[in-house]
Design a protein around this motif. Structure first.
Motif, PDB file in Angstrom:
ATOM      1  N   LEU A   1    -105.180 -77.715 -80.482  1.00  0.00           N
ATOM      2  CA  LEU A   1    -106.004 -76.541 -80.195  1.00  0.00           C
ATOM      3  C   LEU A   1    -106.140 -75.643 -81.415  1.00  0.00           C
ATOM      4  O   LEU A   1    -105.220 -75.522 -82.220  1.00  0.00           O
ATOM      5  CB  LEU A   1    -105.385 -75.695 -79.079  1.00  0.00           C
ATOM      6  CG  LEU A   1    -105.578 -76.088 -77.620  1.00  0.00           C
ATOM      7  CD1 LEU A   1    -105.028 -74.982 -76.727  1.00  0.00           C
ATOM      8  CD2 LEU A   1    -107.007 -76.393 -77.274  1.00  0.00           C
ATOM      9  N   GLU A   2    -107.301 -74.997 -81.492  1.00  0.00           N
ATOM     10  CA  GLU A   2    -107.530 -73.909 -82.429  1.00  0.00           C
ATOM     11  C   GLU A   2    -108.132 -72.764 -81.622  1.00  0.00           C
ATOM     12  O   GLU A   2    -109.248 -72.875 -81.120  1.00  0.00           O
ATOM     13  CB  GLU A   2    -108.481 -74.330 -83.551  1.00  0.00           C
ATOM     14  CG  GLU A   2    -108.702 -73.265 -84.601  1.00  0.00           C
ATOM     15  CD  GLU A   2    -109.629 -73.730 -85.718  1.00  0.00           C
ATOM     16  OE1 GLU A   2    -110.020 -72.885 -86.538  1.00  0.00           O
ATOM     17  OE2 GLU A   2    -109.964 -74.928 -85.763  1.00  0.00           O
ATOM     18  N   VAL A   3    -107.371 -71.699 -81.460  1.00  0.00           N
ATOM     19  CA  VAL A   3    -107.826 -70.564 -80.659  1.00  0.00           C
ATOM     20  C   VAL A   3    -108.561 -69.594 -81.577  1.00  0.00           C
ATOM     21  O   VAL A   3    -107.949 -68.930 -82.425  1.00  0.00           O
ATOM     22  CB  VAL A   3    -106.656 -69.866 -79.952  1.00  0.00           C
ATOM     23  CG1 VAL A   3    -107.174 -68.750 -79.051  1.00  0.00           C
ATOM     24  CG2 VAL A   3    -105.834 -70.867 -79.141  1.00  0.00           C
ATOM     25  N   LEU A   4    -109.869 -69.492 -81.403  1.00  0.00           N
ATOM     26  CA  LEU A   4    -110.691 -68.689 -82.302  1.00  0.00           C
ATOM     27  C   LEU A   4    -110.768 -67.231 -81.882  1.00  0.00           C
ATOM     28  O   LEU A   4    -110.943 -66.344 -82.727  1.00  0.00           O
ATOM     29  CB  LEU A   4    -112.114 -69.261 -82.352  1.00  0.00           C
ATOM     30  CG  LEU A   4    -112.246 -70.722 -82.785  1.00  0.00           C
ATOM     31  CD1 LEU A   4    -113.698 -71.160 -82.701  1.00  0.00           C
ATOM     32  CD2 LEU A   4    -111.713 -70.906 -84.192  1.00  0.00           C
ATOM     33  N   MET A   5    -110.682 -66.987 -80.563  1.00  0.00           N
ATOM     34  CA  MET A   5    -110.948 -65.627 -80.093  1.00  0.00           C
ATOM     35  C   MET A   5    -110.341 -65.417 -78.723  1.00  0.00           C
ATOM     36  O   MET A   5    -110.275 -66.336 -77.904  1.00  0.00           O
ATOM     37  CB  MET A   5    -112.464 -65.405 -80.025  1.00  0.00           C
ATOM     38  CG  MET A   5    -112.892 -64.069 -79.449  1.00  0.00           C
ATOM     39  SD  MET A   5    -114.698 -63.970 -79.316  1.00  0.00           S
ATOM     40  CE  MET A   5    -114.871 -62.441 -78.395  1.00  0.00           C
ATOM     41  N   LEU A   6    -109.896 -64.180 -78.486  1.00  0.00           N
ATOM     42  CA  LEU A   6    -109.544 -63.704 -77.153  1.00  0.00           C
ATOM     43  C   LEU A   6    -110.566 -62.641 -76.778  1.00  0.00           C
ATOM     44  O   LEU A   6    -110.643 -61.588 -77.425  1.00  0.00           O
ATOM     45  CB  LEU A   6    -108.134 -63.122 -77.122  1.00  0.00           C
ATOM     46  CG  LEU A   6    -106.997 -64.059 -77.533  1.00  0.00           C
ATOM     47  CD1 LEU A   6    -105.665 -63.329 -77.465  1.00  0.00           C
ATOM     48  CD2 LEU A   6    -106.963 -65.313 -76.683  1.00  0.00           C
ATOM     49  N   SER A   7    -111.352 -62.937 -75.779  1.00  0.00           N
ATOM     50  CA  SER A   7    -112.399 -62.043 -75.288  1.00  0.00           C
ATOM     51  C   SER A   7    -111.846 -61.356 -74.046  1.00  0.00           C
ATOM     52  O   SER A   7    -111.531 -62.002 -73.054  1.00  0.00           O
ATOM     53  CB  SER A   7    -113.647 -62.880 -74.957  1.00  0.00           C
ATOM     54  OG  SER A   7    -114.568 -62.160 -74.179  1.00  0.00           O
ATOM     55  N   VAL A   8    -111.704 -60.032 -74.097  1.00  0.00           N
ATOM     56  CA  VAL A   8    -110.987 -59.296 -73.055  1.00  0.00           C
ATOM     57  C   VAL A   8    -111.969 -58.728 -72.031  1.00  0.00           C
ATOM     58  O   VAL A   8    -113.002 -58.165 -72.407  1.00  0.00           O
ATOM     59  CB  VAL A   8    -110.143 -58.164 -73.660  1.00  0.00           C
ATOM     60  CG1 VAL A   8    -109.189 -57.593 -72.614  1.00  0.00           C
ATOM     61  CG2 VAL A   8    -109.382 -58.640 -74.887  1.00  0.00           C
ATOM     62  N   THR A   9    -111.646 -58.872 -70.760  1.00  0.00           N
ATOM     63  CA  THR A   9    -112.467 -58.327 -69.695  1.00  0.00           C
ATOM     64  C   THR A   9    -111.585 -57.597 -68.686  1.00  0.00           C
ATOM     65  O   THR A   9    -110.376 -57.807 -68.639  1.00  0.00           O
ATOM     66  CB  THR A   9    -113.261 -59.444 -68.983  1.00  0.00           C
ATOM     67  OG1 THR A   9    -114.054 -58.878 -67.929  1.00  0.00           O
ATOM     68  CG2 THR A   9    -112.331 -60.492 -68.372  1.00  0.00           C
ATOM     69  N   PHE A  10    -112.211 -56.735 -67.886  1.00  0.00           N
ATOM     70  CA  PHE A  10    -111.525 -56.186 -66.718  1.00  0.00           C
ATOM     71  C   PHE A  10    -111.225 -57.342 -65.761  1.00  0.00           C
ATOM     72  O   PHE A  10    -111.783 -58.434 -65.884  1.00  0.00           O
ATOM     73  CB  PHE A  10    -112.418 -55.165 -66.000  1.00  0.00           C
ATOM     74  CG  PHE A  10    -113.463 -55.820 -65.126  1.00  0.00           C
ATOM     75  CD1 PHE A  10    -113.230 -56.001 -63.774  1.00  0.00           C
ATOM     76  CD2 PHE A  10    -114.659 -56.292 -65.667  1.00  0.00           C
ATOM     77  CE1 PHE A  10    -114.172 -56.635 -62.964  1.00  0.00           C
ATOM     78  CE2 PHE A  10    -115.603 -56.927 -64.860  1.00  0.00           C
ATOM     79  CZ  PHE A  10    -115.354 -57.101 -63.510  1.00  0.00           C
ATOM     80  N   GLY A  11    -110.399 -57.082 -64.790  1.00  0.00           N
ATOM     81  CA  GLY A  11    -110.136 -58.108 -63.781  1.00  0.00           C
ATOM     82  C   GLY A  11    -108.876 -57.796 -63.024  1.00  0.00           C
ATOM     83  O   GLY A  11    -108.877 -56.948 -62.123  1.00  0.00           O
ATOM     84  N   ASN A  12    -107.784 -58.454 -63.397  1.00  0.00           N
ATOM     85  CA  ASN A  12    -106.520 -58.203 -62.703  1.00  0.00           C
ATOM     86  C   ASN A  12    -106.157 -56.722 -62.754  1.00  0.00           C
ATOM     87  O   ASN A  12    -105.625 -56.170 -61.792  1.00  0.00           O
ATOM     88  CB  ASN A  12    -105.408 -59.044 -63.317  1.00  0.00           C
ATOM     89  CG  ASN A  12    -105.563 -60.514 -62.980  1.00  0.00           C
ATOM     90  OD1 ASN A  12    -105.860 -60.884 -61.853  1.00  0.00           O
ATOM     91  ND2 ASN A  12    -105.358 -61.372 -63.978  1.00  0.00           N
ATOM     92  N   VAL A  13    -106.437 -56.087 -63.883  1.00  0.00           N
ATOM     93  CA  VAL A  13    -106.302 -54.636 -64.041  1.00  0.00           C
ATOM     94  C   VAL A  13    -107.463 -54.173 -64.919  1.00  0.00           C
ATOM     95  O   VAL A  13    -108.317 -54.966 -65.307  1.00  0.00           O
ATOM     96  CB  VAL A  13    -104.939 -54.247 -64.665  1.00  0.00           C
ATOM     97  CG1 VAL A  13    -103.811 -54.405 -63.643  1.00  0.00           C
ATOM     98  CG2 VAL A  13    -104.632 -55.066 -65.912  1.00  0.00           C
TER      99      VAL A  13
END
Length: 433
Positions: A31-43
């Motif tokens: 794996l190569e993790v390029l980005m974490l895109s954050v959204t509302f949801g659980n909190v």
């Protein structure tokens, strides 16, 4: 073997954190993790961002502890690629915002930011996601750079998450980026509406969401992620149709409408769905977690994960007090999608995955059925039709039987091993392999 290059769209959340720990513990060729895109949801989205920063904080502390104790540092993917972290949607497209803090705790991690404040990093990281004021002095700018240098494991972005997502897709060859969506699909829906052709350069979208043949976990029929923004889920699912307008959700009065897709698109979206039907069968038993980490009590990562998992196990038992406490387990919903991404490029380890293609649509306007996944179970064959695509045919309301209409979702129905996944997760995350 080239690594699977992924963007993780996430709303951490306990199982989101478990998923990212698995992703970051991957081997370089996986794996190569390029980005974490954050959204509302659980909190709310800002609590989600704090949980991501805390995750990096403890990975950094864990690596230092392992070096001091002559153990391999692990988390190789973070050495090869510092993922971008970008903030996205704060609320659903049209509906009332609902969060899952009743299960995940007020902060998304069982309330440990309040109960264990010593496990929460300093909030100096907040400045990383704010534009630098024009009035900033050279000394202040230097101080900011020093703060940024302390966070060596990720690259903060001040752009909206959907813009960063589209930029990565635009700058990469088609079919080389996988988006792993383990929260509400709002960021993906906004990206797809903003530039559908760029969005469709994605190799595939891997979604944890929905409940097809099992009860929901938010309502009797709906899973949380599809419930939290059913309009966004319906819009993303519609891109799998040969004619997306045939399954688009109705326009609802809301906070701002996204534009319709062009009538003709260059390709269909490839979407693999991991609903509760399959994810709920994969558990991390409390007894296994305790036995595996019993010799790692000094590990910072063990200390942190034990804190929020203990709270989560207690919540699981409170919901179903009739269950055997010795069989208590946390369902590994989100980590299952990462396991798929780890193995999908490998003919040997990926051979256990099984999928069925179905016309799955998400209800967005029903009184009791918001977020429900609807599948035609009448057993009637689809046919080639003539005339206008999407025009109602007598006896076929919704065009379920017209081959030119409907979604094409690949639903996961089998994994390489329900009983082996928890052990695999523990071995990888705590550095045993």
């Amino acid at each position: 073997m080239a690594p699977n290059r992924i963007i993780i769209d996430t709303d951490p959340g306990v199982d989101d954190i478990l998923a990212m720990l698995l992703a970051f513990s991957a081997k370089l060729e996986e794996l190569e993790v390029l980005m974490l895109s954050v959204t509302f949801g659980n909190v709310d989205v800002h609590s989600c961002l704090r949980n991501i920063i805390t995750l990096f904080h403890f990975i950094e502390r864990e690596q230092a502890w392992r070096r001091e104790n002559g153990r391999p540092e692990g988390f190789e993917t973070l050495k090869a690629c510092k993922p971008i972290v970008a903030i996205g949607a704060e609320e659903p497209l049209a509906e009332q915002m609902m969060v899952a803090d009743f299960f995940h705790g007020i902060d998304g991690l069982g309330g440990i930011h309040h109960s264990h404040p010593h496990l929460t990093p300093s909030e100096t990281w907040k400045s990383l996601f704010r534009p630098t004021p024009q009035s900033t002095t050279p000394e202040e700018a230097a101080a900011l750079r020093e703060v940024q240098a302390q966070h060596l494991l990720f690259t903060p972005s001040q752009k909206p998450a959907h813009e960063e997502m589209l930029r990565i897709l635009r700058e990469s060859p088609p079919d080389t980026i996988t988006i792993v969506a383990i929260g509400p699909l709002t960021n993906l829906a906004v990206a797809a509406a903003t530039d559908p052709e760029t969005f469709l350069r994605v190799k595939e979208v891997v979604v944890m969401g929905g409940a097809v043949e099992v009860p929901g976990n938010m309502t009797p029929g709906a899973e949380f992620n599809t419930y939290a923004d059913s309009v966004a889920a319906a819009r993303v699912f519609a891109l799998t149709s040969p004619n997306p307008h045939t399954t688009m959700p109705p326009t609802l009065p809301g906070k701002g409408q996204l534009q319709a897709y062009p009538e003709k698109l260059s390709r269909r979206l490839k979407l693999k769905l991991f609903p509760l039907d399959i994810t709920g069968r994969h558990l991390l038993p409390q007894s296994l977690f305790k036995s595996h980490t019993s010799t790692l009590s000094a590990s910072p990562l063990t200390t942190w994960t034990t804190a929020f998992l203990t709270s989560t196990y207690q919540k699981v038992f409170s919901i179903r007090p009739e269950q055997d406490p010795n069989a208590l387990g946390v369902e590994l919903h989100d980590p299952l999608t990462i396991w798929y991404c780890l193995t999908s490029n490998s003919p040997s380890s990926g051979s256990g995955w099984r999928f069925v293609e179905e016309d799955i649509r998400v209800e967005s306007s029903g009184q009791w059925t918001r977020g429900v996944c609807v599948v035609d179970r009448r057993g009637r064959a689809t046919k080639e039709r003539e005339g206008e695509v999407g025009g109602e045919v007598p006896g076929d309301t919704g065009n379920w039987l017209d081959r030119r209409c409907g979604n094409r979702i690949e639903r996961c129905v089998g994994s390489p091993g329900v009983d082996v996944f928890a052990g695999l997760w523990l071995d990888r995350v705590f550095g045993e392999v």
